[in-house]
Design a protein around this motif. Structure first.
Motif, PDB file in Angstrom:
ATOM      1  N   GLU A   1      48.028  41.477  86.520  1.00 23.55           N
ATOM      2  CA  GLU A   1      47.939  41.513  88.056  1.00 23.55           C
ATOM      3  C   GLU A   1      47.619  42.844  88.784  1.00 23.55           C
ATOM      4  OE1 GLU A   1      51.722  39.605  89.293  1.00 23.55           O
ATOM      5  OE2 GLU A   1      51.452  37.738  87.960  1.00 23.55           O
ATOM      6  N   ARG A   2      47.264  42.788  89.719  1.00 27.84           N
ATOM      7  CA  ARG A   2      46.799  43.777  90.642  1.00 27.84           C
ATOM      8  C   ARG A   2      48.090  44.777  90.790  1.00 27.84           C
ATOM      9  NH1 ARG A   2      44.699  42.985  96.527  1.00 27.84           N
ATOM     10  NH2 ARG A   2      46.250  41.424  96.288  1.00 27.84           N
ATOM     11  N   SER A   3      49.366  44.558  91.254  1.00 26.04           N
ATOM     12  CA  SER A   3      50.445  45.383  91.321  1.00 26.04           C
ATOM     13  C   SER A   3      50.595  46.156  89.861  1.00 26.04           C
ATOM     14  CB  SER A   3      51.822  44.696  91.623  1.00 26.04           C
ATOM     15  OG  SER A   3      51.962  43.826  90.726  1.00 26.04           O
ATOM     16  N   ARG A   4      50.631  45.423  88.745  1.00 25.58           N
ATOM     17  CA  ARG A   4      50.678  46.075  87.561  1.00 25.58           C
ATOM     18  C   ARG A   4      49.632  47.116  87.177  1.00 25.58           C
ATOM     19  NH1 ARG A   4      51.541  43.667  81.287  1.00 25.58           N
ATOM     20  NH2 ARG A   4      52.084  45.428  80.369  1.00 25.58           N
ATOM     21  N   ILE A   5      48.450  46.783  87.446  1.00 24.21           N
ATOM     22  CA  ILE A   5      47.169  47.653  87.113  1.00 24.21           C
ATOM     23  C   ILE A   5      47.591  48.959  88.204  1.00 24.21           C
ATOM     24  CG2 ILE A   5      44.989  48.075  87.941  1.00 24.21           C
ATOM     25  CD1 ILE A   5      44.977  46.724  85.325  1.00 24.21           C
TER      26      ILE A   5
END
Length: 154
Positions: free
Chosen positions: A70-74
């Protein structure tokens, strides 16, 4: 509501073996990556596609799709890797809201140093335990299971 389709003994054995394999193999590969290459598995996961891309440059959202994050993990992982000098973020020329992730020379050196021991660990821990005639059977089974799963990871 219909009755659950409980696993029989053979299916339960396969499932428990898979769950144990996933847990222990990932933990051992992580341990060896840190020990031998000084990288976490999360860092290695992002460095691989960056190192395989011409110029070592990918849009952050594309990198996320490639690894199923997901975007937040990246975003959080890239920030940690920036602090270590493995990658840098750049503005996206096509979209001011997007960002690009570029592999640094230090990041390239880290993946080049870690890859040989990592592939040896994959070979010794996984492939050396599997007979040659089992590989195509396993690949087919894994591919059929993957085909049943939603492709919108991350």
């Amino acid at each position: 509501m219909s009755e659950p389709r409980w696993l029989d003994e053979r299916e339960a054995r396969v499932w428990r073996s898979y769950v144990g394999l996933k847990l222990h193999l990932e933990a051992e590969l992580e341990r060896r990556l840190v020990r031998d290459g000084g990288l976490s598995s999360a860092e290695f996961t992002l460095l691989v596609p960056l190192s395989e891309t011409p110029g070592g440059l990918l849009r952050a959202r594309d990198l996320g799709r490639m690894v199923g994050w997901e975007r937040s993990r990246i975003s959080h992982q890239v920030a940690r890797m920036e602090k270590r000098g493995l990658v840098v973020r750049e503005e996206c020329p096509e979209d001011a809201r997007g960002s690009m992730v570029r592999l640094t020379e230090a990041g390239r050196a880290a993946i080049v140093a870690a890859a040989p021991s990592h592939v040896e660990a994959v070979r010794s821990l996984f492939f050396d335990a599997i007979a040659d005639d089992e590989l195509d059977v396993m690949a087919g089974a894994f591919e059929r299971v993957l085909d049943r799963l939603p492709c919108d990871v991350g």
